[in-house]
Design a protein around this motif. Structure first.
Motif, PDB file in Angstrom:
ATOM      1  N   MET A 237       1.070  -1.518   0.033  1.00  0.00           N
ATOM      2  CA  MET A 237      -0.144   0.155   0.226  1.00  0.00           C
ATOM      3  C   MET A 237       0.935   1.510  -0.240  1.00  0.00           C
TER       4      MET A 237
ATOM      5  N   ALA B 134     -12.041   1.733  -1.623  1.00  0.00           N
ATOM      6  CA  ALA B 134     -12.702   1.184  -0.625  1.00  0.00           C
ATOM      7  C   ALA B 134     -15.013   1.737  -1.398  1.00  0.00           C
TER       8      ALA B 134
ATOM      9  N   THR C  23     -11.859   0.328   8.522  1.00  0.00           N
ATOM     10  CA  THR C  23     -10.299   0.360   8.997  1.00  0.00           C
ATOM     11  C   THR C  23      -9.327   0.042   8.103  1.00  0.00           C
ATOM     12  N   THR C  24      -9.518  -0.520   6.746  1.00  0.00           N
ATOM     13  CA  THR C  24      -8.787  -0.343   5.506  1.00  0.00           C
ATOM     14  C   THR C  24      -8.950   1.645   4.731  1.00  0.00           C
TER      15      THR C  24
ATOM     16  N   GLU D 188      -6.133   2.469   7.277  1.00  0.00           N
ATOM     17  CA  GLU D 188      -5.079   1.828   6.595  1.00  0.00           C
ATOM     18  C   GLU D 188      -4.343   2.593   6.068  1.00  0.00           C
TER      19      GLU D 188
ATOM     20  N   CYS E   4      -8.080   8.627  -0.440  1.00  0.00           N
ATOM     21  CA  CYS E   4      -8.965   7.052  -0.573  1.00  0.00           C
ATOM     22  C   CYS E   4     -10.077   7.775  -1.721  1.00  0.00           C
TER      23      CYS E   4
END
Length: 87
Positions: free
Chosen positions: A1, A9, A19-20, A23, A31
């Protein structure tokens, strides 16, 4: 990552604590998240981009816009890392 610029997501079902996404933010990824559950809240304060869940067209538009704007990408990556570090 750590090598990624963008994390997607594309959840359809709500996730109250994504949580991803957190992270990815900790690694300084921009994101791109669906507008469901805790995803939008996690990236608030300009740390990413939100699209409508289950809408591939919306996701495509957001990714295209993001990938064609290096300045915006760098800013969102910086904001994501800063938001994670401040929590």
């Amino acid at each position: 990552m750590q090598a990624a610029d963008v994390f997607v997501a594309a959840a359809v079902d709500p996730d109250p604590f994504p949580t991803t996404v957190l992270e990815a933010m900790s690694m300084g990824c921009c994101c791109v998240v669906s507008n469901t559950g805790g995803h939008p809240e996690a990236i608030s304060n300009c740390a990413g981009v939100v699209f409508e869940p289950g809408c591939i067209e919306s996701l495509g538009v957001e990714l295209t816009n993001l990938l064609s704007d290096d300045r915006r990408m760098k800013k969102l990556k910086s904001n994501a890392k800063a938001r994670f570090d401040s929590e």
